[in-house]
Design a protein around this motif. Sequence first.
Motif, PDB file in Angstrom:
ATOM      1  N   LEU A 146     -14.730  15.717  -7.041  1.00 28.38           N
ATOM      2  CA  LEU A 146     -15.691  14.651  -7.319  1.00 28.38           C
ATOM      3  C   LEU A 146     -16.405  14.912  -8.639  1.00 28.38           C
ATOM      4  O   LEU A 146     -17.101  15.917  -8.776  1.00 28.38           O
ATOM      5  CB  LEU A 146     -16.728  14.575  -6.186  1.00 28.38           C
ATOM      6  N   PRO A 147     -16.250  14.038  -9.632  1.00 27.79           N
ATOM      7  CA  PRO A 147     -17.031  14.178 -10.870  1.00 27.79           C
ATOM      8  C   PRO A 147     -18.512  13.911 -10.584  1.00 27.79           C
ATOM      9  O   PRO A 147     -18.843  12.955  -9.867  1.00 27.79           O
ATOM     10  CB  PRO A 147     -16.455  13.085 -11.776  1.00 27.79           C
ATOM     11  N   ILE A 148     -19.399  14.737 -11.136  1.00 25.67           N
ATOM     12  CA  ILE A 148     -20.831  14.527 -10.881  1.00 25.67           C
ATOM     13  C   ILE A 148     -21.654  14.364 -12.155  1.00 25.67           C
ATOM     14  O   ILE A 148     -22.767  13.833 -12.106  1.00 25.67           O
ATOM     15  CB  ILE A 148     -21.418  15.660 -10.011  1.00 25.67           C
ATOM     16  N   LEU A 149     -21.120  14.810 -13.307  1.00 27.40           N
ATOM     17  CA  LEU A 149     -21.835  14.665 -14.571  1.00 27.40           C
ATOM     18  C   LEU A 149     -20.830  14.414 -15.695  1.00 27.40           C
ATOM     19  O   LEU A 149     -19.759  15.029 -15.709  1.00 27.40           O
ATOM     20  CB  LEU A 149     -22.648  15.914 -14.899  1.00 27.40           C
ATOM     21  N   ARG A 150     -21.176  13.528 -16.607  1.00 21.45           N
ATOM     22  CA  ARG A 150     -20.372  13.334 -17.810  1.00 21.45           C
ATOM     23  C   ARG A 150     -21.241  13.699 -19.010  1.00 21.45           C
ATOM     24  O   ARG A 150     -22.378  13.241 -19.119  1.00 21.45           O
ATOM     25  CB  ARG A 150     -19.891  11.889 -17.946  1.00 21.45           C
ATOM     26  N   VAL A 151     -20.713  14.542 -19.888  1.00 24.63           N
ATOM     27  CA  VAL A 151     -21.474  15.002 -21.060  1.00 24.63           C
ATOM     28  C   VAL A 151     -20.606  14.839 -22.306  1.00 24.63           C
ATOM     29  O   VAL A 151     -19.433  14.487 -22.220  1.00 24.63           O
ATOM     30  CB  VAL A 151     -21.918  16.459 -20.885  1.00 24.63           C
ATOM     31  N   GLN A 152     -21.184  15.146 -23.462  1.00 26.93           N
ATOM     32  CA  GLN A 152     -20.497  14.898 -24.722  1.00 26.93           C
ATOM     33  C   GLN A 152     -19.943  16.148 -25.394  1.00 26.93           C
ATOM     34  O   GLN A 152     -19.383  16.062 -26.478  1.00 26.93           O
ATOM     35  CB  GLN A 152     -21.453  14.176 -25.678  1.00 26.93           C
ATOM     36  N   GLU A 197     -31.870  19.560  -5.708  1.00 25.58           N
ATOM     37  CA  GLU A 197     -32.337  20.932  -5.910  1.00 25.58           C
ATOM     38  C   GLU A 197     -32.534  21.284  -7.382  1.00 25.58           C
ATOM     39  O   GLU A 197     -33.455  22.027  -7.736  1.00 25.58           O
ATOM     40  CB  GLU A 197     -31.341  21.915  -5.277  1.00 25.58           C
ATOM     41  N   ILE A 198     -31.656  20.779  -8.246  1.00 22.78           N
ATOM     42  CA  ILE A 198     -31.705  21.242  -9.643  1.00 22.78           C
ATOM     43  C   ILE A 198     -32.084  20.131 -10.617  1.00 22.78           C
ATOM     44  O   ILE A 198     -31.835  20.251 -11.825  1.00 22.78           O
ATOM     45  CB  ILE A 198     -30.358  21.866 -10.066  1.00 22.78           C
ATOM     46  N   SER A 199     -32.686  19.080 -10.137  1.00 23.72           N
ATOM     47  CA  SER A 199     -33.095  17.985 -11.023  1.00 23.72           C
ATOM     48  C   SER A 199     -33.902  18.468 -12.225  1.00 23.72           C
ATOM     49  O   SER A 199     -33.645  18.045 -13.367  1.00 23.72           O
ATOM     50  CB  SER A 199     -33.891  16.936 -10.242  1.00 23.72           C
ATOM     51  N   PRO A 200     -34.882  19.378 -12.045  1.00 25.82           N
ATOM     52  CA  PRO A 200     -35.640  19.866 -13.222  1.00 25.82           C
ATOM     53  C   PRO A 200     -34.741  20.567 -14.240  1.00 25.82           C
ATOM     54  O   PRO A 200     -34.949  20.434 -15.451  1.00 25.82           O
ATOM     55  CB  PRO A 200     -36.648  20.835 -12.608  1.00 25.82           C
ATOM     56  N   ALA A 201     -33.744  21.312 -13.754  1.00 22.60           N
ATOM     57  CA  ALA A 201     -32.836  22.021 -14.660  1.00 22.60           C
ATOM     58  C   ALA A 201     -31.986  21.032 -15.455  1.00 22.60           C
ATOM     59  O   ALA A 201     -31.737  21.230 -16.658  1.00 22.60           O
ATOM     60  CB  ALA A 201     -31.943  22.978 -13.878  1.00 22.60           C
ATOM     61  N   ILE A 202     -31.514  19.973 -14.804  1.00 17.54           N
ATOM     62  CA  ILE A 202     -30.734  18.949 -15.500  1.00 17.54           C
ATOM     63  C   ILE A 202     -31.590  18.281 -16.573  1.00 17.54           C
ATOM     64  O   ILE A 202     -31.156  18.067 -17.707  1.00 17.54           O
ATOM     65  CB  ILE A 202     -30.201  17.895 -14.502  1.00 17.54           C
ATOM     66  N   GLN A 203     -32.819  17.971 -16.229  1.00 14.91           N
ATOM     67  CA  GLN A 203     -33.725  17.339 -17.186  1.00 14.91           C
ATOM     68  C   GLN A 203     -34.015  18.262 -18.370  1.00 14.91           C
ATOM     69  O   GLN A 203     -34.113  17.807 -19.521  1.00 14.91           O
ATOM     70  CB  GLN A 203     -35.023  16.951 -16.482  1.00 14.91           C
ATOM     71  N   ALA A 204     -34.119  19.559 -18.095  1.00 19.63           N
ATOM     72  CA  ALA A 204     -34.386  20.519 -19.171  1.00 19.63           C
ATOM     73  C   ALA A 204     -33.212  20.589 -20.141  1.00 19.63           C
ATOM     74  O   ALA A 204     -33.403  20.679 -21.365  1.00 19.63           O
ATOM     75  CB  ALA A 204     -34.669  21.899 -18.577  1.00 19.63           C
ATOM     76  N   PHE A 209     -30.847  17.497 -26.034  1.00 22.01           N
ATOM     77  CA  PHE A 209     -29.827  16.721 -26.720  1.00 22.01           C
ATOM     78  C   PHE A 209     -30.241  15.249 -26.840  1.00 22.01           C
ATOM     79  O   PHE A 209     -31.312  14.858 -26.389  1.00 22.01           O
ATOM     80  CB  PHE A 209     -28.492  16.847 -25.963  1.00 22.01           C
ATOM     81  N   LYS A 210     -29.365  14.465 -27.446  1.00 22.05           N
ATOM     82  CA  LYS A 210     -29.665  13.050 -27.633  1.00 22.05           C
ATOM     83  C   LYS A 210     -29.744  12.326 -26.294  1.00 22.05           C
ATOM     84  O   LYS A 210     -29.034  12.674 -25.341  1.00 22.05           O
ATOM     85  CB  LYS A 210     -28.588  12.394 -28.499  1.00 22.05           C
ATOM     86  N   PHE A 211     -30.577  11.293 -26.259  1.00 26.48           N
ATOM     87  CA  PHE A 211     -30.684  10.481 -25.048  1.00 26.48           C
ATOM     88  C   PHE A 211     -29.314   9.882 -24.721  1.00 26.48           C
ATOM     89  O   PHE A 211     -28.649   9.315 -25.584  1.00 26.48           O
ATOM     90  CB  PHE A 211     -31.699   9.362 -25.249  1.00 26.48           C
ATOM     91  N   GLY A 212     -28.897  10.028 -23.485  1.00 25.43           N
ATOM     92  CA  GLY A 212     -27.619   9.478 -23.052  1.00 25.43           C
ATOM     93  C   GLY A 212     -26.473  10.454 -23.089  1.00 25.43           C
ATOM     94  O   GLY A 212     -25.382  10.161 -22.570  1.00 25.43           O
ATOM     95  N   ASP A 213     -26.686  11.649 -23.700  1.00 26.70           N
ATOM     96  CA  ASP A 213     -25.603  12.640 -23.741  1.00 26.70           C
ATOM     97  C   ASP A 213     -25.256  13.152 -22.348  1.00 26.70           C
ATOM     98  O   ASP A 213     -24.100  13.476 -22.067  1.00 26.70           O
ATOM     99  CB  ASP A 213     -26.001  13.830 -24.622  1.00 26.70           C
ATOM    100  N   ILE A 214     -26.266  13.254 -21.494  1.00 24.72           N
ATOM    101  CA  ILE A 214     -26.064  13.751 -20.124  1.00 24.72           C
ATOM    102  C   ILE A 214     -26.117  12.565 -19.177  1.00 24.72           C
ATOM    103  O   ILE A 214     -27.149  11.920 -19.025  1.00 24.72           O
ATOM    104  CB  ILE A 214     -27.147  14.781 -19.726  1.00 24.72           C
ATOM    105  N   GLU A 215     -25.001  12.273 -18.553  1.00 21.73           N
ATOM    106  CA  GLU A 215     -24.920  11.122 -17.643  1.00 21.73           C
ATOM    107  C   GLU A 215     -24.677  11.610 -16.218  1.00 21.73           C
ATOM    108  O   GLU A 215     -23.680  12.282 -15.937  1.00 21.73           O
ATOM    109  CB  GLU A 215     -23.786  10.198 -18.071  1.00 21.73           C
ATOM    110  N   ILE A 216     -25.602  11.276 -15.329  1.00 19.94           N
ATOM    111  CA  ILE A 216     -25.457  11.620 -13.918  1.00 19.94           C
ATOM    112  C   ILE A 216     -24.559  10.588 -13.251  1.00 19.94           C
ATOM    113  O   ILE A 216     -24.792   9.376 -13.362  1.00 19.94           O
ATOM    114  CB  ILE A 216     -26.827  11.677 -13.225  1.00 19.94           C
TER     115      ILE A 216
END
Length: 280
Positions: A146-152, A197-204, A209-216
Amino acid sequence: MTKFIGQLHNMAGFVAEPIQYNFVLKQNGTVIEGLVPVNEYLGQNLSLTFTGKINCIACNRAITKTFQQGYCFPCAKKLAACDMCILKPQNCHFHLGTCREPEWGLQNCFIPHIVYLANSSGLKVGLTRETQIPTRWIDQGAVQALPILRVQSRYQAGLLEVAITKLVADKTDWRKMLRGGNDKIDMCAKRDEIFSEISPAIQAVAAKFKFGDIEILTAETVQEFTYPVLLYPDKITSLDFDKTPHISDVLQGIKGQYLLFNSGVINLRKYTGYEISIDS
């Protein structure tokens, strides 16, 4: 009679019920025309013979042993594909100007990557180039993914993977994977639990990086795979071309990059670059 001979590379796996595999053999760096099906050998005797020849998969020089799964020592030391940051992308040093091959890095590391959950020997987290889905999962013998994150970039994926490893392992127990019998996992529930559990870590990470680089990713569906296995081994015995150049036995299954024989299992990825003859 020898049916095929050439330099061994990873088997190619294609999504089907079950997964369809082909041997990939090269001569002088070029793939031999025509796919060499593996599934057709199931339940039959298959003979694989290491001819004693090994060539680097990058420069094609003759060598006596491989490094980093198929390379000669000089190539393993100089190519970006063999740098430690490929195994630990969170240690990417491109921004320091020390990438071994900057152009290669731009083409392979600074492209969309996926962070995923997979069930191979149990739940694990991993990352791969988006273009490598589902090949990466098949190579790992995953029965669910299962893919959970798309990044650049690979670097971003590595940072996120490290955060998730606080909750989920990032390794596959290959022995357990080859015993089969994986219990199904509610992958979407595990994804939601991890995000909680790790929402703060993902946000950090995202803040760097640029807005939109990390896609949940929350709308992806679980992919499931079955493998061509007639009989899983009760005891895992590893076969080794360096110790036993000729292996001839009934093929009982194919999973990941492993062939499962009555007498043991062999990881073909380990012998990338070896010249092999294939006989039925």
